[in-house]
Design an enzyme around this catalytic site. Sequence first.
Site, mmCIF file in Angstrom:
data_model
loop_
_atom_site.group_PDB
_atom_site.id
_atom_site.type_symbol
_atom_site.label_atom_id
_atom_site.label_comp_id
_atom_site.label_asym_id
_atom_site.label_seq_id
_atom_site.Cartn_x
_atom_site.Cartn_y
_atom_site.Cartn_z
ATOM 1 N N TYR A 1 51.347 40.912 44.175
ATOM 2 C CA TYR A 1 50.897 40.059 42.983
ATOM 3 C C TYR A 1 51.819 40.612 41.667
ATOM 4 O O TYR A 1 51.445 41.772 41.243
ATOM 5 C CB TYR A 1 49.258 40.440 42.612
ATOM 6 C CG TYR A 1 48.459 39.784 43.760
ATOM 7 C CD1 TYR A 1 49.004 38.742 44.778
ATOM 8 C CD2 TYR A 1 47.302 40.087 43.975
ATOM 9 C CE1 TYR A 1 48.280 38.356 45.789
ATOM 10 C CE2 TYR A 1 46.410 39.371 44.827
ATOM 11 C CZ TYR A 1 47.035 38.839 45.828
ATOM 12 O OH TYR A 1 46.145 38.124 46.885
ATOM 13 N N PRO B 1 37.499 30.034 46.988
ATOM 14 C CA PRO B 1 36.446 29.446 47.038
ATOM 15 C C PRO B 1 36.516 28.302 46.538
ATOM 16 O O PRO B 1 35.634 27.281 46.402
ATOM 17 C CB PRO B 1 35.533 30.536 46.796
ATOM 18 C CG PRO B 1 36.126 31.311 45.779
ATOM 19 C CD PRO B 1 37.451 31.604 46.457
ATOM 20 N N LEU B 2 37.263 28.260 45.041
ATOM 21 C CA LEU B 2 37.218 27.091 44.294
ATOM 22 C C LEU B 2 38.365 26.250 44.527
ATOM 23 O O LEU B 2 38.586 25.218 43.962
ATOM 24 C CB LEU B 2 37.363 27.747 42.680
ATOM 25 C CG LEU B 2 36.074 28.213 42.463
ATOM 26 C CD1 LEU B 2 36.252 28.858 40.862
ATOM 27 C CD2 LEU B 2 34.515 27.492 42.395
#
Length: 336
Positions: free
Chosen positions: A53, A207-208
């Site tokens: 990341y 999850p979104l």
Amino acid sequence: MDYRYLGRSGLKVSPLCLGAMMFGGETDESTATRIIDKAFEQGVNFIDTADVYHAGRSEEIVGRAIAARRDDWVVATKFGYPAGPAQGPNQQGQSRKWIFQSVEASLKRLNTDYIDVLYFHRALADMPLEEGVRAVGDLIRQGKVRYFGLSNFRGWRIAEVVRIADQLGIERPVASEPLYNIVDRSAEVEQLPAAAHYGLGVVPYSPLARGVLTGKYAVDAPPPADSRAGRGDRRIQQTEWRAESLHIAQRIAAHAAQRGTTSVAFALAWVLNNRLVSSTIAGPRTEAHWDSYIEALALQLSPEDEQFIDSLVPPGHASTPGYTDPGYPVEGRKAG
């Protein structure tokens, strides 16, 4: 905070796991630190990052932000992707050489002497699993890693890793991290049942649906310039940027409004309403994003809510018929 056991381990984690993927890139360090501090004050004790990341900057920011309360946090990171552009063939993957090298680098960036949960970041079709499992087992024996998990692994590979761990006398993995949300329920077919059967806690990411389920994207208009889709994010283009998902997101927003809540809270609460899920990763870009996520913990879904979602996307399916996520390629046909 209603802490949950991570699978069959004795480790308890908050149902929301703070995702740090944006930290060090779209989210600057001061904002990231405020979010981490706020999450801790709210009872969140689980944070997820990875070596890749933003070229390790996410791990560095996380390490600095949690330093004063390191032992209060459950820190998860990952290995397996290339360390950077133009790297050699052994600067990625699941070899013993790379796993040891990447873990040592993560420990330095996180400014800690142990990692709570170390994930295989992805499955490699051409790489035998035994070498990687054995290497992680050695890191656990050395005290550098407490537990390990599997990210983006199909059910049969979860079973194979468990078999190898048992054969080698290594503790089984404690967590599976699949992509799972309302508009992509394919993990329900085998990943979630396999994890439950073998005692792994499920910690879904996205999850979104990378922001689609916030309802902020209009069906017939260009995406906002400051959104993932507007920035041309590759993974959202591969996965969630589908007309069917955009239409469904608008219907969910309307349903959530009738319930007196937001589509963000509703979508997160739906993931957490699955008893097989231990925690779900919510990765904010802004402090306001995090504030909207935490509302999900107070929302209780009804059987009618579950039926409504089933009417939009059948269990085990994605919103688009025939859709396959490139992150989970179909492997069952070898032509010729």
